[in-house]
Structure formats: C-alpha cells, structure tokens
Scaffold this motif. Structure first.
Motif, short mmCIF file in Angstrom:
data_model
loop_
_atom_site.label_atom_id
_atom_site.label_comp_id
_atom_site.label_asym_id
_atom_site.label_seq_id
_atom_site.Cartn_x
_atom_site.Cartn_y
_atom_site.Cartn_z
N GLU A 129 0.81 -1.22 0.00
CA GLU A 129 0.00 0.00 0.00
C GLU A 129 0.84 1.27 0.00
OE1 GLU A 129 -2.76 -0.14 3.25
OE2 GLU A 129 -3.34 -2.20 2.78
N TYR A 130 2.12 1.19 0.33
CA TYR A 130 3.03 2.33 0.38
C TYR A 130 2.52 3.38 1.36
CZ TYR A 130 5.09 0.09 -3.62
OH TYR A 130 5.68 -0.82 -4.45
N VAL A 131 2.29 2.96 2.60
CA VAL A 131 1.84 3.85 3.67
C VAL A 131 2.81 3.70 4.84
CG1 VAL A 131 -0.60 3.79 3.03
CG2 VAL A 131 0.30 2.08 4.61
N SER A 132 2.78 4.69 5.72
CA SER A 132 3.64 4.65 6.91
C SER A 132 3.31 3.42 7.74
CB SER A 132 3.44 5.90 7.75
OG SER A 132 4.03 7.00 7.12
N GLY A 133 4.33 2.80 8.29
CA GLY A 133 4.16 1.63 9.13
C GLY A 133 4.34 0.32 8.39
N GLU A 134 4.34 0.36 7.07
CA GLU A 134 4.52 -0.85 6.29
C GLU A 134 5.99 -1.28 6.36
OE1 GLU A 134 2.13 -1.96 2.36
OE2 GLU A 134 3.59 -0.38 2.11
N GLN A 135 6.23 -2.55 6.26
CA GLN A 135 7.60 -3.05 6.31
C GLN A 135 8.19 -3.15 4.91
OE1 GLN A 135 7.79 -6.74 8.39
NE2 GLN A 135 7.33 -5.83 10.36
N VAL A 136 9.46 -2.76 4.79
CA VAL A 136 10.19 -2.91 3.54
C VAL A 136 11.47 -3.68 3.85
CG1 VAL A 136 9.27 -0.87 2.38
CG2 VAL A 136 11.27 -0.64 3.82
N LEU A 137 11.96 -4.41 2.88
CA LEU A 137 13.18 -5.20 3.06
C LEU A 137 14.35 -4.51 2.38
CD1 LEU A 137 11.78 -8.76 2.38
CD2 LEU A 137 12.29 -7.73 4.58
N TYR A 138 15.51 -4.57 3.04
CA TYR A 138 16.74 -4.07 2.44
C TYR A 138 17.88 -4.88 3.01
CZ TYR A 138 20.61 -1.08 1.19
OH TYR A 138 21.80 -0.61 0.70
N LEU A 139 18.61 -5.55 2.14
CA LEU A 139 19.76 -6.38 2.50
C LEU A 139 19.42 -7.38 3.62
CD1 LEU A 139 22.74 -3.87 2.33
CD2 LEU A 139 22.01 -5.54 0.62
N GLY A 140 18.26 -8.00 3.50
CA GLY A 140 17.86 -9.04 4.42
C GLY A 140 17.30 -8.57 5.75
N ARG A 141 17.16 -7.27 5.94
CA ARG A 141 16.60 -6.74 7.19
C ARG A 141 15.29 -6.03 6.90
NH1 ARG A 141 20.42 -3.50 10.85
NH2 ARG A 141 18.59 -3.81 12.14
N ARG A 142 14.44 -5.97 7.90
CA ARG A 142 13.14 -5.30 7.77
C ARG A 142 13.25 -3.88 8.33
NH1 ARG A 142 8.81 -9.27 7.35
NH2 ARG A 142 9.76 -11.30 7.50
N TYR A 143 12.70 -2.95 7.58
CA TYR A 143 12.66 -1.55 8.00
C TYR A 143 11.22 -1.07 7.88
CZ TYR A 143 17.70 -1.73 7.54
OH TYR A 143 19.01 -2.07 7.68
N MET A 144 10.86 -0.12 8.71
CA MET A 144 9.53 0.46 8.66
C MET A 144 9.54 1.63 7.69
SD MET A 144 7.48 -1.17 10.44
CE MET A 144 6.43 -1.08 11.81
N LEU A 145 8.55 1.67 6.83
CA LEU A 145 8.42 2.77 5.89
C LEU A 145 7.76 3.94 6.60
CD1 LEU A 145 8.59 3.84 2.96
CD2 LEU A 145 6.33 2.83 2.60
N LYS A 146 8.33 5.12 6.46
CA LYS A 146 7.72 6.32 7.02
C LYS A 146 7.52 7.30 5.88
CE LYS A 146 8.05 9.88 10.49
NZ LYS A 146 8.81 10.46 11.58
N VAL A 147 6.28 7.59 5.57
CA VAL A 147 5.93 8.53 4.50
C VAL A 147 5.76 9.90 5.14
CG1 VAL A 147 4.26 9.10 2.73
CG2 VAL A 147 4.81 6.71 3.19
N ILE A 148 6.52 10.88 4.65
CA ILE A 148 6.52 12.23 5.22
C ILE A 148 5.96 13.19 4.18
CG2 ILE A 148 7.93 14.06 6.22
CD1 ILE A 148 10.00 11.85 6.88
N PRO A 149 4.75 13.74 4.40
CA PRO A 149 4.22 14.75 3.46
C PRO A 149 4.94 16.08 3.67
CG PRO A 149 2.61 14.23 5.17
CD PRO A 149 3.80 13.39 5.43
N VAL A 150 5.34 16.72 2.56
CA VAL A 150 6.04 18.01 2.61
C VAL A 150 5.41 18.97 1.61
CG1 VAL A 150 8.24 17.05 3.41
CG2 VAL A 150 7.78 17.20 0.97
N ASP A 151 5.60 20.28 1.87
CA ASP A 151 5.08 21.31 0.96
C ASP A 151 6.14 21.78 -0.03
OD1 ASP A 151 2.61 21.25 2.16
OD2 ASP A 151 3.14 22.77 3.65
N ARG A 152 7.37 21.42 0.19
CA ARG A 152 8.47 21.81 -0.69
C ARG A 152 8.82 20.64 -1.61
NH1 ARG A 152 12.02 18.75 1.93
NH2 ARG A 152 11.91 18.65 4.17
#
Length: 171
Positions: A50-73
């Motif tokens: 879903e590409y939302v904050s809190g979703e897990q993503v994998l990188y080099l065999g480890r799990r990371y939490m995705l944090k989506v940050i809305p910005v005006d710039r």
C-alpha cells in the motif's frame, strides 16, 4: 495445527506470483502439484503493498519500517534512518512513493554492486578492469547468465553481463 502466521496490523508479506502448474508436471513423475497447493496456502494472506507509513520494507535481508513524510516543498530523496526508511512526498500518491522507493533501491543497488565488483575484480588476476554492468528490472527472473562467445576476440554484447554474473556468484 495451522501454518498460518499472525501478522501485525500494518505488516504484510510479499511474494512473487505463483504460476499455475501444468499437467505435464505430474506426468513427469516430479510430484510438483502438492508443492503448488502448499505455496498457495502459505501466501493466501499476502496483501498488496500500500506504500503507507508503518509498512515493512526489506533491504539487505533486514526489515525496515516505511515512514511517509508529506512536505510542501520539493521532496528530498528517500533515506535510511535507524530502523526506518523515510520517503518524502508532496502529493502523497502511491505512484510517487513507489517511484521514490524504486529510485532509492536503484541507487543503493548500483553503489553496492559497484563496490562488490571492484573488490572481486582486484582479486582475480585474469581481470584487467572491473566489467561494466547495468541494472535491469526483471518481471519474473532475478538474474540471467548469458553465454560467453568464445569464437570472437572482441567481447560480445552479453559478455560483460556474463562476467558480472560470474563475479556475483562469489558475493
């Protein structure tokens, strides 16, 4: 006793699509059909990303939490901070976040492979210079070893890719 895993509310498992088995698989005596049904059961609870904050993503065999940050710039490139992969977005659209994640993976993958290929090429006496490589997105196949043409002295278009695959086998 069930093999189903209990996932947190925002966690999701992602897997490649499972191809439908052909009738020839059972006639060949391999008994592959039971494996397909087991795989379908394992991935029955898989949800699309879903590409939302809190979703897990994998990188080099480890799990990371995705944090989506809305910005005006203008959004900065994605970055890894601690146990989070932060992605800035101006419009919050799934396609924008997905594109920024893909760009981040592409840059990180290119850097990682370049360092590994350089390090391995230094240890191989028959390699004068590290071979060139390019990253391609594959829909079903993760990698391909192209045959090396030995009938010509000039390198063929597939020869550099074959050299990379041979080097990557040592990773």
């Amino acid at each position: 006793m069930s093999n189903a895993a209990i996932l947190p509310a925002r966690a999701a498992a992602f897997a490649p699509p499972i191809p439908a088995p052909s009738p020839a698989m059972n006639t060949a005596g391999f008994g592959v059909r039971p494996h397909f049904s087991e795989a379908r059961e394992r991935y029955a609870q898989v949800r699309p990303r879903e590409y939302v904050s809190g979703e897990q993503v994998l990188y080099l065999g480890r799990r990371y939490m995705l944090k989506v940050i809305p910005v005006d710039r203008k959004p900065a490139p994605a970055r890894l901070r601690g146990n989070r992969l932060e992605v800035e977005t101006a419009n919050g659209m799934e396609d924008d976040i997905k594109g920024r994640l893909r760009a981040w993976y592409l840059v990180r993958g290119r850097d990682y492979l370049s360092r590994r290929i350089d390090a391995l090429a230094k240890n191989l006496p028959w390699v004068d210079a590290p071979p060139s490589f390019r990253l391609l997105e594959m829909s079903r196949q993760w990698g391909k070893l192209l045959p090396v043409r030995r009938d010509h002295h000039q390198p063929s278009p597939g020869q550099s890719a074959a050299a990379v695959c041979r080097l990557c086998a040592h990773l």
